[in-house]
Design a protein around this motif. Structure first.
Motif, PDB file in Angstrom:
ATOM      1  N   PRO A  97       3.612  12.841   2.015  1.00  0.00           N
ATOM      2  CA  PRO A  97       2.732  12.423   3.116  1.00  0.00           C
ATOM      3  C   PRO A  97       1.510  11.627   2.671  1.00  0.00           C
ATOM      4  CG  PRO A  97       3.428  14.685   3.445  1.00  0.00           C
ATOM      5  CD  PRO A  97       3.896  14.294   2.071  1.00  0.00           C
ATOM      6  N   PHE A  98       1.081  11.797   1.405  1.00  0.00           N
ATOM      7  CA  PHE A  98      -0.084  11.079   0.885  1.00  0.00           C
ATOM      8  C   PHE A  98       0.299   9.772   0.192  1.00  0.00           C
ATOM      9  CE2 PHE A  98       1.095  14.842  -1.576  1.00  0.00           C
ATOM     10  CZ  PHE A  98       1.591  14.257  -2.729  1.00  0.00           C
ATOM     11  N   PHE A  99       1.535   9.360   0.309  1.00  0.00           N
ATOM     12  CA  PHE A  99       1.960   8.048  -0.177  1.00  0.00           C
ATOM     13  C   PHE A  99       1.712   7.031   0.944  1.00  0.00           C
ATOM     14  CE2 PHE A  99       5.342   9.009  -3.703  1.00  0.00           C
ATOM     15  CZ  PHE A  99       4.347   9.590  -4.464  1.00  0.00           C
ATOM     16  N   GLN A 100       0.658   6.241   0.806  1.00  0.00           N
ATOM     17  CA  GLN A 100       0.305   5.277   1.851  1.00  0.00           C
ATOM     18  C   GLN A 100      -0.138   3.973   1.198  1.00  0.00           C
ATOM     19  OE1 GLN A 100      -2.074   3.450   3.671  1.00  0.00           O
ATOM     20  NE2 GLN A 100      -0.742   3.351   5.458  1.00  0.00           N
ATOM     21  N   ASN A 101       0.592   2.920   1.477  1.00  0.00           N
ATOM     22  CA  ASN A 101       0.303   1.601   0.909  1.00  0.00           C
ATOM     23  C   ASN A 101       0.264   1.674  -0.619  1.00  0.00           C
ATOM     24  OD1 ASN A 101      -0.262  -1.145   0.857  1.00  0.00           O
ATOM     25  ND2 ASN A 101      -2.432  -0.884   1.317  1.00  0.00           N
ATOM     26  N   LEU A 102       1.329   2.235  -1.211  1.00  0.00           N
ATOM     27  CA  LEU A 102       1.420   2.309  -2.672  1.00  0.00           C
ATOM     28  C   LEU A 102       1.362   0.911  -3.278  1.00  0.00           C
ATOM     29  CD1 LEU A 102       4.275   4.955  -3.161  1.00  0.00           C
ATOM     30  CD2 LEU A 102       1.826   5.340  -2.798  1.00  0.00           C
ATOM     31  N   HIS A 103       0.732   0.814  -4.460  1.00  0.00           N
ATOM     32  CA  HIS A 103       0.619  -0.490  -5.101  1.00  0.00           C
ATOM     33  C   HIS A 103       1.177  -0.536  -6.522  1.00  0.00           C
ATOM     34  CE1 HIS A 103      -1.473  -2.379  -1.863  1.00  0.00           C
ATOM     35  NE2 HIS A 103      -1.897  -3.382  -2.590  1.00  0.00           N
ATOM     36  N   SER A 116      -1.863   5.294  -4.776  1.00  0.00           N
ATOM     37  CA  SER A 116      -1.761   5.346  -3.317  1.00  0.00           C
ATOM     38  C   SER A 116      -2.984   4.641  -2.747  1.00  0.00           C
ATOM     39  CB  SER A 116      -1.685   6.792  -2.833  1.00  0.00           C
ATOM     40  OG  SER A 116      -1.455   6.845  -1.442  1.00  0.00           O
ATOM     41  N   THR A 117      -2.877   3.339  -2.622  1.00  0.00           N
ATOM     42  CA  THR A 117      -4.014   2.489  -2.282  1.00  0.00           C
ATOM     43  C   THR A 117      -4.615   2.842  -0.931  1.00  0.00           C
ATOM     44  OG1 THR A 117      -3.124   0.717  -3.643  1.00  0.00           O
ATOM     45  CG2 THR A 117      -4.706   0.080  -1.959  1.00  0.00           C
ATOM     46  N   GLY A 118      -3.775   3.175   0.046  1.00  0.00           N
ATOM     47  CA  GLY A 118      -4.262   3.469   1.386  1.00  0.00           C
ATOM     48  C   GLY A 118      -5.212   4.636   1.443  1.00  0.00           C
ATOM     49  N   LEU A 119      -5.052   5.602   0.538  1.00  0.00           N
ATOM     50  CA  LEU A 119      -5.930   6.774   0.497  1.00  0.00           C
ATOM     51  C   LEU A 119      -6.923   6.705  -0.664  1.00  0.00           C
ATOM     52  CD1 LEU A 119      -3.527   9.757   1.330  1.00  0.00           C
ATOM     53  CD2 LEU A 119      -4.736   8.228   2.876  1.00  0.00           C
ATOM     54  N   TYR A 156       1.316   5.784   9.294  1.00  0.00           N
ATOM     55  CA  TYR A 156       0.328   4.761   9.636  1.00  0.00           C
ATOM     56  C   TYR A 156       0.714   3.443   8.960  1.00  0.00           C
ATOM     57  CZ  TYR A 156      -2.731   8.562  11.216  1.00  0.00           C
ATOM     58  OH  TYR A 156      -3.269   9.641  11.871  1.00  0.00           O
ATOM     59  N   VAL A 157       0.700   2.368   9.719  1.00  0.00           N
ATOM     60  CA  VAL A 157       0.991   1.065   9.138  1.00  0.00           C
ATOM     61  C   VAL A 157      -0.118   0.667   8.170  1.00  0.00           C
ATOM     62  CG1 VAL A 157       1.302  -1.386   9.627  1.00  0.00           C
ATOM     63  CG2 VAL A 157       2.377   0.318  11.098  1.00  0.00           C
ATOM     64  N   SER A 158      -1.372   0.935   8.549  1.00  0.00           N
ATOM     65  CA  SER A 158      -2.502   0.575   7.697  1.00  0.00           C
ATOM     66  C   SER A 158      -3.660   1.530   7.940  1.00  0.00           C
ATOM     67  CB  SER A 158      -2.952  -0.866   7.977  1.00  0.00           C
ATOM     68  OG  SER A 158      -4.109  -1.183   7.222  1.00  0.00           O
ATOM     69  N   LEU A 159      -4.428   1.785   6.874  1.00  0.00           N
ATOM     70  CA  LEU A 159      -5.651   2.560   6.968  1.00  0.00           C
ATOM     71  C   LEU A 159      -6.859   1.721   6.544  1.00  0.00           C
ATOM     72  CD1 LEU A 159      -4.508   6.009   5.515  1.00  0.00           C
ATOM     73  CD2 LEU A 159      -4.871   5.414   7.911  1.00  0.00           C
ATOM     74  N   LYS A 160      -6.726   0.414   6.592  1.00  0.00           N
ATOM     75  CA  LYS A 160      -7.835  -0.468   6.222  1.00  0.00           C
ATOM     76  C   LYS A 160      -8.957  -0.345   7.248  1.00  0.00           C
ATOM     77  CE  LYS A 160      -5.135  -3.821   3.594  1.00  0.00           C
ATOM     78  NZ  LYS A 160      -4.730  -5.237   3.461  1.00  0.00           N
ATOM     79  N   PRO A 161     -10.224  -0.533   6.813  1.00  0.00           N
ATOM     80  CA  PRO A 161     -10.645  -0.946   5.470  1.00  0.00           C
ATOM     81  C   PRO A 161     -10.663   0.220   4.486  1.00  0.00           C
ATOM     82  CG  PRO A 161     -12.561  -0.686   6.858  1.00  0.00           C
ATOM     83  CD  PRO A 161     -11.358  -0.455   7.740  1.00  0.00           C
ATOM     84  N   HIS A 162     -10.299  -0.081   3.247  1.00  0.00           N
ATOM     85  CA  HIS A 162     -10.345   0.920   2.194  1.00  0.00           C
ATOM     86  C   HIS A 162     -11.728   0.943   1.555  1.00  0.00           C
ATOM     87  CE1 HIS A 162      -5.840  -0.254   1.807  1.00  0.00           C
ATOM     88  NE2 HIS A 162      -6.007   0.658   2.747  1.00  0.00           N
TER      89      HIS A 162
END
Length: 324
Positions: A97-103, A116-119, A156-162
């Motif tokens: 669940p904490f994998f969001q916008n991996l880079h 996990s860039t999103g978080l 979530y598609v995006s959590l920006k801004p990071h």
């Protein structure tokens, strides 16, 4: 000069500009590139689906990968895939669940490090079980000061801004470092007082080679920092090297060997979030955007020695350039 390279990225939908950011790629691809013959071969393709992705749909793209012996680790936005190498059979797929916008994903010691860039997190998985064993916030804060471990952020598609937008993990003498896009630096996660101030523009990559750490900046620079003093000791402006009056593209993906830098460029396209390419706004209109490609530069002579442009039906965006 190296003859073969591996490139990770993805192929966009034809109507990508009309889709939300984070839902624009229809196929993740691993490409083998022959710089001598300019042959382009798709070695692996992955079309994402299932419960590990947003309800609106998956984003099928391979972001930055890591090769470790006979294993290739690569991530999509919300999954980590382990391939055998070189036969490229999918061995394991894991998602949390904490994998969001991996880079970025790579092996460090007995663990698999996942950005996990999103978080704004660096997540460590046990290499044997791929179970999570440690979380580090990119700003040195409590990992859950802003987000909750009870929420499935893959939806979530995006959590920006990071707050930080970490994007690459690397190792210097056993210590782990994290490249931070917003802070324009790299931070040692074992001692947050130790930093590499990259400056210029927002960085990607983080490649340790022969006493230096190499970074790309999105606007087309290669920055070398000393791996002992952490001071910047060389900056190569690829825009000046090429004599370009227009933007070279989104510069991301780097391999350095024997004085040659192999660099990925992603074609700049119209975006509804123009601040992401603020550095290019004054340049894009002055010339036709250049296509997605890999170029090789002799760092000492400051010359381009090779370049291969990808057909539009091959790969639209590049995230990493690897030595096979």
């Amino acid at each position: 000069m190296r003859k073969r390279l591996l490139v990770t990225g993805g192929l966009q939908y034809d109507d990508a500009i009309d889709r939300p950011q984070g839902l624009r790629f229809k196929a993740a691809r691993l490409i083998e590139l022959n710089l001598e013959s300019k042959e382009i071969k798709t070695r692996a393709e992955y079309v994402a689906s299932g419960e590990n992705y947003p309800l609106e749909g998956p984003n099928s793209i391979f972001l930055s990968a890591g090769l470790d012996g006979n294993r290739l680790y690569v991530c999509t936005s919300t999954e980590v895939l382990e391939y055998s190498y070189p036969d490229l059979e999918v061995l394991r797929v894991v998602s949390y669940p904490f994998f969001q916008n991996l880079h970025h994903v790579r092996v460090v010691g007995g663990r698999v490090a996942v950005v996990s860039t999103g978080l704004d997190l660096l997540v460590f998985l046990d290499r044997g079980t791929l179970e999570p064993v440690k979380f580090v916030n990119a700003l040195g804060k409590d990992p859950w000061h802003k987000y909750s471990p009870d929420i499935d952020y893959r939806k979530y598609v995006s959590l920006k801004p990071h707050d930080s937008h970490p994007n690459h993990v690397f190792q210097i003498d056993g210590a782990l470092w994290l490249t931070r896009f917003i802070q324009r630096d790299a931070i040692c996660i074992d001692d947050f007082k130790r930093t590499i101030n990259i400056g210029l523009e927002s960085p990607h990559d983080g490649l340790v080679y022969e006493g230096g750490v190499y970074f790309t900046t999105v606007d087309g620079h290669i920055v070398r920092a000393n791996a002992t003093s952490f001071e910047i000791e060389d900056v190569v402006d690829l825009n000046m090297l090429e004599g370009s009056s227009g933007a070279l593209g989104w510069c991301r993906g780097l391999l350095v060997e024997d004085g040659i830098a192999y660099v990925g460029f992603t074609r700049l396209r119209a975006t509804k979030i123009k601040e992401n390419v603020r550095w290019a706004l004054r340049l894009v209109g002055s010339s036709q955007p250049r296509d997605t490609r890999v170029a090789a530069y002799n760092l000492k002579k400051r010359t381009k020695v090779a370049e291969v442009t990808f057909p539009h039906d091959s790969i639209s965006a590049i995230y990493s350039v690897l030595a096979p």
